[in-house]
Each structure stands twice: as structure tokens, then as C-alpha cells.
Design a protein around this motif. Structure first.
Motif, short mmCIF file in Angstrom:
data_model
loop_
_atom_site.label_atom_id
_atom_site.label_comp_id
_atom_site.label_asym_id
_atom_site.label_seq_id
_atom_site.Cartn_x
_atom_site.Cartn_y
_atom_site.Cartn_z
N GLU A 24 -60.85 43.56 -60.43
CA GLU A 24 -60.01 44.26 -59.45
C GLU A 24 -59.05 43.25 -58.84
O GLU A 24 -59.44 42.11 -58.55
N PRO A 25 -57.78 43.64 -58.64
CA PRO A 25 -56.84 42.70 -58.03
C PRO A 25 -57.23 42.40 -56.59
O PRO A 25 -57.83 43.23 -55.90
N LYS A 26 -56.90 41.19 -56.16
CA LYS A 26 -57.09 40.79 -54.77
C LYS A 26 -55.70 40.60 -54.18
O LYS A 26 -55.16 39.49 -54.18
N PRO A 27 -55.10 41.72 -53.70
CA PRO A 27 -53.71 41.63 -53.23
C PRO A 27 -53.55 40.76 -52.00
O PRO A 27 -54.42 40.71 -51.13
N ALA A 28 -52.44 40.07 -51.98
CA ALA A 28 -52.03 39.21 -50.88
C ALA A 28 -50.50 39.15 -50.93
O ALA A 28 -49.91 39.51 -51.95
N LEU A 61 -41.75 40.12 -49.97
CA LEU A 61 -42.94 39.66 -50.68
C LEU A 61 -43.62 40.88 -51.29
O LEU A 61 -43.59 41.97 -50.73
N ALA A 62 -44.22 40.70 -52.45
CA ALA A 62 -44.99 41.78 -53.08
C ALA A 62 -46.40 41.76 -52.51
O ALA A 62 -46.88 40.74 -52.02
N TRP A 63 -47.08 42.90 -52.58
CA TRP A 63 -48.49 42.99 -52.21
C TRP A 63 -49.24 43.02 -53.54
O TRP A 63 -49.43 44.06 -54.15
N ALA A 64 -49.61 41.82 -54.01
CA ALA A 64 -50.15 41.70 -55.36
C ALA A 64 -51.06 40.48 -55.48
O ALA A 64 -50.97 39.56 -54.68
N ASP A 65 -51.88 40.51 -56.51
CA ASP A 65 -52.74 39.39 -56.84
C ASP A 65 -51.89 38.37 -57.60
O ASP A 65 -51.42 38.66 -58.71
N PRO A 66 -51.63 37.18 -57.02
CA PRO A 66 -50.72 36.23 -57.67
C PRO A 66 -51.15 35.83 -59.08
O PRO A 66 -50.30 35.72 -59.98
N LEU A 142 -49.12 44.49 -73.91
CA LEU A 142 -48.47 45.47 -73.03
C LEU A 142 -49.50 46.40 -72.38
O LEU A 142 -49.29 46.86 -71.26
N THR A 143 -50.62 46.64 -73.07
CA THR A 143 -51.70 47.43 -72.48
C THR A 143 -52.26 46.69 -71.26
O THR A 143 -52.50 47.30 -70.22
N LEU A 144 -52.43 45.39 -71.41
CA LEU A 144 -52.91 44.57 -70.30
C LEU A 144 -51.93 44.62 -69.13
O LEU A 144 -52.32 44.82 -67.97
N VAL A 145 -50.64 44.46 -69.43
CA VAL A 145 -49.60 44.52 -68.39
C VAL A 145 -49.66 45.86 -67.68
O VAL A 145 -49.69 45.93 -66.44
N GLN A 146 -49.69 46.95 -68.46
CA GLN A 146 -49.74 48.31 -67.88
C GLN A 146 -50.95 48.46 -66.96
O GLN A 146 -50.84 48.96 -65.85
N ARG A 147 -52.09 47.99 -67.41
CA ARG A 147 -53.33 48.13 -66.63
C ARG A 147 -53.25 47.35 -65.32
O ARG A 147 -53.64 47.85 -64.26
N ILE A 148 -52.78 46.11 -65.39
CA ILE A 148 -52.67 45.29 -64.17
C ILE A 148 -51.72 45.94 -63.18
O ILE A 148 -52.02 46.05 -61.99
N VAL A 149 -50.57 46.38 -63.67
CA VAL A 149 -49.57 46.98 -62.78
C VAL A 149 -50.13 48.26 -62.14
O VAL A 149 -49.98 48.48 -60.93
N GLU A 150 -50.80 49.09 -62.93
CA GLU A 150 -51.39 50.31 -62.38
C GLU A 150 -52.45 50.00 -61.34
O GLU A 150 -52.56 50.69 -60.33
#
Length: 185
Positions: A24-28, A61-66, A142-150
Motif C-alpha cells: 500500500e502506498p504511504k502518501p506524503a 506538491l503531490a500526495w504520493a509515496d515518493p 505499464l500494468t505496474l504503473v497503472q496499479r500504483i497510480v490507481e
């Protein structure tokens, strides 16, 4: 490998497992301009392809896991480099999401290349897990990219023109008020 095993099937299963088990992403608060500059710097020294970073200022700034956003950027750059055959330019562009409502601002990261581009059928197939135009590819980048972004509550899209190039567009939420309003860009 053992007799009867299909090595490419094992690689695909391993790669698919990595996508399925993404943490799971840890947004910051995440400065996508600084991230784009850092990642492009890594590639500039080892590639004949020209790298450019453009930012429409001010960029929130984005709210995202760096770490995960770095993985997204590396995957998109790797795809672009492999398509470009050592010539051309890759532009990393970061901007405020002009289409986002004021109550839910976003940040857009684009990776645009001057490679051969893709026809509409290839572009459509590129979105499917396991599709690759490369003999050594797993087809899961691209599947990995799609999943992370979602997982970040964002959107991922691509457009391409044969003979012109391809553009990947990642949109993620901006950091909430009080978490740092503007990036260093």
C-alpha cells in the motif's frame, strides 16, 4: 530450470506476483519536479537520448509515496528508451492539473518521447497485462504503473502517434493544505 518448465512463464508469473503484491502506498508531500530532475539525471549520463524536464510553475506538491512514484517514472522512462533505439528526446513535464476541481487539486506528470510511436491497436494492447513488443519483456511495466497510480487515487493514460512518439500521463492528487502548498519548483 527443470525439464519441461517454461522460463518465460516463470518470469511472467514472478513479475505478475510483484504487481499483485505491491505494498500500500504511504502518501506524503512529494515534489514531482525534484523527482523528475533526479531520475532524469541518472539516465542523462548513461544514455545518448536527450532528457528535458519542464515544469509549469507553481506546481503543487503531490500526495504520493515518493518511492512508488519513482518506480512509475523509471518504468515509463525505461519503456520510452527501449522504444527509441538510442536516438531522440524524452521530456518529463510536471504541471498543475488544470482540469481538476478547486476542491480536489491534482498534479500531472508526463513522460513524452520522440520514438516511433504506436498505432491505435498497439496502444490499446499495451494496456493489457502480458503484452510486450520486446522479446525479453514481461509486459507488466505499464500494468505496474497503472496499479500504483490507481492505488494513489490517480489516473494513468497514454496517447501515441506513429512516427511522432508516445506520451504517458500520470495524474495524482495534490498534497492537502497544510502539508506544504507548493513544491521547490
Amino acid at each position: 530450470t527443470c525439464s519441461g518448465e517454461n522460463p518465460s512463464a516463470f518470469i511472467s508469473a514472478t513479475a505478475f506476483s510483484a504487481v499483485a503484491q505491491l505494498p500500500e502506498p504511504k502518501p506524503a508531500p512529494c515534489d514531482l519536479v525534484a523527482l523528475a530532475e533526479d531520475v532524469s539525471r541518472l539516465y542523462r549520463d548513461s544514455s545518448p537520448v536527450e532528457f528535458r524536464v519542464e515544469a509549469e510553475r507553481p506546481v503543487p506538491l503531490a500526495w504520493a509515496d515518493p518511492g512508488q512514484m519513482q518506480r512509475v517514472l523509471v518504468n515509463l522512462i525505461k519503456n520510452a528508451l527501449e522504444a527509441m533505439d538510442g536516438r531522440g528526446a524524452i521530456t518529463l513535464r510536471v504541471r498543475r492539473d488544470a482540469d481538476a476541481p478547486a476542491a480536489a487539486p491534482g498534479v500531472v506528470l508526463e513522460v513524452e518521447d520522440t520514438g516511433p510511436g504506436m498505432d491505435p491497436a498497439t496502444l490499446e494492447r499495451a494496456a493489457h497485462p502480458g503484452f510486450s513488443t520486446k522479446s525479453t519483456g514481461s509486459g507488466l511495466g505499464l500494468t505496474l504503473v497503472q496499479r500504483i497510480v490507481e492505488q494513489h487515487g490517480g489516473r494513468f493514460g497514454r496517447d501515441s502517434s506513429p512516427g511522432v512518439g508516445t506520451r504517458a500521463v500520470v495524474t495524482v492528487p495534490a498534497a492537502p493544505e497544510g502539508a506544504g502548498a507548493e513544491g521547490t519548483a
